[in-house]
Enzyme design. Sequence first.
Site, PDB file in Angstrom:
ATOM      1  N   LYS A 113      51.870  18.767  -5.289  1.00 33.31           N
ATOM      2  CA  LYS A 113      51.019  19.833  -4.849  1.00 33.31           C
ATOM      3  C   LYS A 113      51.091  19.774  -2.976  1.00 33.31           C
ATOM      4  O   LYS A 113      50.188  20.859  -2.015  1.00 33.31           O
ATOM      5  CB  LYS A 113      49.448  18.770  -4.571  1.00 33.31           C
ATOM      6  CG  LYS A 113      49.023  18.835  -6.391  1.00 33.31           C
ATOM      7  CD  LYS A 113      47.425  18.482  -6.260  1.00 33.31           C
ATOM      8  CE  LYS A 113      46.588  18.495  -7.576  1.00 33.31           C
ATOM      9  NZ  LYS A 113      45.658  17.925  -7.891  1.00 33.31           N
ATOM     10  N   LYS A 196      52.457  25.060 -19.641  1.00 32.89           N
ATOM     11  CA  LYS A 196      50.959  24.693 -20.518  1.00 32.89           C
ATOM     12  C   LYS A 196      49.595  25.460 -20.268  1.00 32.89           C
ATOM     13  O   LYS A 196      49.858  25.951 -18.635  1.00 32.89           O
ATOM     14  CB  LYS A 196      50.410  23.684 -19.635  1.00 32.89           C
ATOM     15  CG  LYS A 196      49.892  22.121 -20.305  1.00 32.89           C
ATOM     16  CD  LYS A 196      49.655  20.953 -19.522  1.00 32.89           C
ATOM     17  CE  LYS A 196      48.399  20.619 -19.366  1.00 32.89           C
ATOM     18  NZ  LYS A 196      47.820  19.696 -18.480  1.00 32.89           N
ATOM     19  N   LYS A 199      43.717  25.254 -16.720  1.00 35.26           N
ATOM     20  CA  LYS A 199      42.792  25.714 -15.918  1.00 35.26           C
ATOM     21  C   LYS A 199      43.066  26.504 -14.994  1.00 35.26           C
ATOM     22  O   LYS A 199      41.439  27.731 -13.667  1.00 35.26           O
ATOM     23  CB  LYS A 199      41.547  24.842 -15.845  1.00 35.26           C
ATOM     24  CG  LYS A 199      41.977  23.851 -15.002  1.00 35.26           C
ATOM     25  CD  LYS A 199      41.239  22.557 -15.483  1.00 35.26           C
ATOM     26  CE  LYS A 199      41.506  21.321 -14.688  1.00 35.26           C
ATOM     27  NZ  LYS A 199      40.483  20.019 -15.093  1.00 35.26           N
TER      28      LYS A 199
END
Length: 332
Positions: A113, A196, A199
Amino acid sequence: MDKKMIFSGVQPSGCVTLGNYIGALKNWVKLQEEYHCMYSVVDLHSITVRQDPEALRERCLSFLALYLACGIDPEKSILFFQSHVTQHAELSWLLSCHTYMGELSRMTQFKDKSAKHEDNINAGLFTYPVLMAADILLYQTDLVPVGADQTQHLELARDIAIRMNHTYGEDTFVVPEGYYAPVGARIMSLQDPTSKMSKSDPNPNGYIWVLDAPEVIAKKIKRAVTDSDGVIAYQEGKHGVNNLLSIYGAVTGQTPQKAAEGFAGQGYGALKTQVAEAVIEELRPVREKYAQIIADKEYLTKVYKDGAEKASALAEKTLEKIQNRLGFVKRG
Ligand code: TRP
């Protein structure tokens, strides 16, 4: 309390995907029968990246409505917004004084991040796992349903609990364990089936939003990446087909291998049509219930207020116990 305690949370960011639904929500609904479950919309976690306040507020309510629409029952489980139970932030401070910089620096999610948000590497991004440990330890949680990407954070929560138990008494915290669902845990992107279903995927064709309209679901599945050998089988390397079979299996309650047998001799077109139909039928009641719930603000408010009240009572017990053990003067 004979039943074990479960805690899990989802960050109100992006949108709830079919992957979240199969990997998390569907299991959460089942777990409520057997355990004391606490499910939280972890809004405090979501501000490690900049949010638009109005959009965040709306998204938080929408996530809550979606939990309810999927079948989380506020009579059985405690459903709440993390920010409404202030003990999370308070315990987080106490835990942060028992967590080492080195431990937090090793967190892969922090490294990822901070590479992605170079202009905003705030201290919250760094201490994020401590807040997550607080979420879990605050309720003396036994089991934490999480995805594989959260195991390192869970491991840290365990280390903090074990460390504090050594210092302040072995019954200070329950040392939590991960709960990994037996099936359907990992749904992959429809466009890149080696990663994966996310979202936050910038390409909406990669994921199915739980509230996507039936036509949109059908279109996205039709466009899903497969392979060129044309044989329906659940096999190493056939990522796209495997993913469609996993989705079909998870929705119809069978293993992907079993699902593959059922499709023997058929083509990818037929597979996609049937996967789409199964997904559409699975999500139809969710979408319909969601529309009702999101329109009923009074009901939503009641759910999150009651949830926060119940959560807060449990949280307060742990917080006072820890404050006492650390040597703070009792509040009289
Ligand atoms: N970090 C988790 C995620 O991104 C969300 C989360 C926050 C969580 N607190 C938690 C999950 C406590 C389980 C338990 O998925």
